[in-house]
Design an enzyme around this catalytic site. Structure first.
Site, mmCIF file in Angstrom:
data_model
loop_
_atom_site.group_PDB
_atom_site.id
_atom_site.type_symbol
_atom_site.label_atom_id
_atom_site.label_comp_id
_atom_site.label_asym_id
_atom_site.label_seq_id
_atom_site.Cartn_x
_atom_site.Cartn_y
_atom_site.Cartn_z
ATOM 1 N N ASP A 14 51.231 50.353 -13.314
ATOM 2 C CA ASP A 14 52.196 51.178 -12.585
ATOM 3 C C ASP A 14 51.569 52.506 -12.144
ATOM 4 O OD1 ASP A 14 54.634 51.770 -11.509
ATOM 5 O OD2 ASP A 14 55.646 52.153 -13.407
ATOM 6 N N HIS A 31 47.291 51.545 -3.768
ATOM 7 C CA HIS A 31 47.170 50.121 -4.095
ATOM 8 C C HIS A 31 45.708 49.679 -4.032
ATOM 9 C CE1 HIS A 31 51.396 49.954 -4.255
ATOM 10 N NE2 HIS A 31 51.632 49.976 -2.955
ATOM 11 N N LEU A 125 36.810 34.855 -20.223
ATOM 12 C CA LEU A 125 38.109 35.525 -20.083
ATOM 13 C C LEU A 125 39.008 34.818 -19.069
ATOM 14 C CD1 LEU A 125 39.837 38.258 -20.554
ATOM 15 C CD2 LEU A 125 38.818 38.977 -18.399
HETATM 16 C C1 V0D Z 1 48.418 46.556 -6.052
HETATM 17 C C2 V0D Z 1 47.576 47.505 -8.838
HETATM 18 C C3 V0D Z 1 44.507 42.528 -7.351
HETATM 19 C C4 V0D Z 1 48.910 46.904 -8.556
HETATM 20 C C5 V0D Z 1 46.417 46.611 -8.540
HETATM 21 C C6 V0D Z 1 49.881 40.841 -4.231
HETATM 22 C C7 V0D Z 1 49.386 46.970 -7.122
HETATM 23 C C8 V0D Z 1 46.194 46.391 -7.066
HETATM 24 C C9 V0D Z 1 45.335 41.485 -6.979
HETATM 25 C C10 V0D Z 1 45.041 40.056 -7.090
HETATM 26 C C11 V0D Z 1 47.372 44.301 -6.312
HETATM 27 C C12 V0D Z 1 46.048 39.120 -7.222
HETATM 28 C C13 V0D Z 1 45.766 37.774 -7.343
HETATM 29 C C14 V0D Z 1 44.457 37.351 -7.346
HETATM 30 C C15 V0D Z 1 43.436 38.260 -7.222
HETATM 31 C C16 V0D Z 1 43.720 39.597 -7.083
HETATM 32 C C17 V0D Z 1 46.515 42.100 -6.525
HETATM 33 C C18 V0D Z 1 48.658 42.378 -5.715
HETATM 34 C C19 V0D Z 1 48.539 43.732 -5.824
HETATM 35 C C20 V0D Z 1 49.947 41.838 -5.234
HETATM 36 F F1 V0D Z 1 44.166 36.046 -7.474
HETATM 37 N N1 V0D Z 1 45.129 43.681 -7.154
HETATM 38 N N2 V0D Z 1 46.350 43.440 -6.652
HETATM 39 N N3 V0D Z 1 47.658 41.541 -6.066
HETATM 40 N N4 V0D Z 1 47.301 45.697 -6.440
#
Ligand code: V0D
Length: 234
Positions: A14, A31, A125
């Protein structure tokens, strides 16, 4: 440090938007920066021998955000995997996803499924992304599936127990989280793994997710280990 390492750590990542706002940047920059933190913390978890890392990347509530923000978020899995997947594979990491796949844009789902299938035989992991995930809907799906088995005579009511419920949840064969970390000062579970977190240690920090470092991560793990030693001693 390497004794009593939590087997499964879950994280509510968050504070990405607030981190950006503080710096006069657009939310998207938060993000993007948060995505960099995902990589660092994955490596830190792998290095100390954590077996499962579950990250709350997108909740079923997050669809209510402005369309431009949702569109940007849905590009992050592709972007992340394009940059990081090779190194994750070199480190024997297995990528998984839990959540409702049906509402994800095809380009997002394709990138995730490709990473999942490319790493399915990796033995290091398990990096489990909660994507379009909500715990109550996860539990309702489990209850409905169990009810159907009873209705069709494949299960008796007295066979319904915690283990059966476990196996119908999206965490399937994974152990429950030993430790939940939530960044950015909020002290809530926000519909995240409500069943699985029943006995977990909870650790909160005011640090925003993009500013969360390996040192903060180690601090959380050490606090977990102190707590385990304290109640293990009696
Ligand atoms: C945005 C902080 C990696 C939270 C981290 C679609 C908010 C960065 C992924 C990710 C997000 C998801 C699946 C995957 C590989 C990478 C990701 C989202 C948001 C939402 F197989 N960061 N990340 N997915 N943020």
């Amino acid at each position: 440090m390497l004794e009593n390492v939590p087997e499964h750590i879950a994280i509510i990542m968050d504070g990405n938007g607030r981190w950006a706002k503080r710096r006069g940047l657009p939310r998207m920059a938060g993000h993007h920066s948060g995505m960099k933190t995902v990589k660092r913390i994955t490596m830190a978890a792998n290095a100390i021998g954590v077996k499962y890392l579950t990250l709350y990347a997108f909740s079923t509530e997050n669809w209510k955000r402005p369309k431009e923000e949702v569109d940007y978020l849905m590009k992050l899995p592709e972007l992340f995997l394009e940059i990081e997947l090779d190194e994750l594979i070199q480190n024997n990491v297995q990528v998984r996803m839990m959540g409702d796949r049906s509402l994800l844009p095809p380009h997002t789902l394709k990138a995730v499924e490709e990473a999942v299938s490319k790493t399915v035989h990796n033995t290091g992991l398990v990096l489990n992304f909660a994507l379009n995930y909500g715990s109550r809907s996860e539990m309702l799906l489990a209850v409905k599936a169990i009810a159907r088995e009873v209705q069709e005579g494949r299960k008796r009511i007295d066979e319904i127990d915690e283990s059966l419920m476990d196996h119908h949840l999206l965490t399937g064969d994974m152990p429950d989280p030993d430790l939940l970390i939530r960044t950015s000062g909020e002290l809530r579970l926000s519909n995240f793994m409500l069943w699985q977190l029943a006995y977990s240690e909870l650790w909160f920090t005011d640090v925003y997710w993009p500013a969360f470092t390996e040192e903060h991560f180690h601090e959380a793990v050490q606090e977990y280990q102190r707590r385990i030693r304290r109640y293990g001693g009696i």
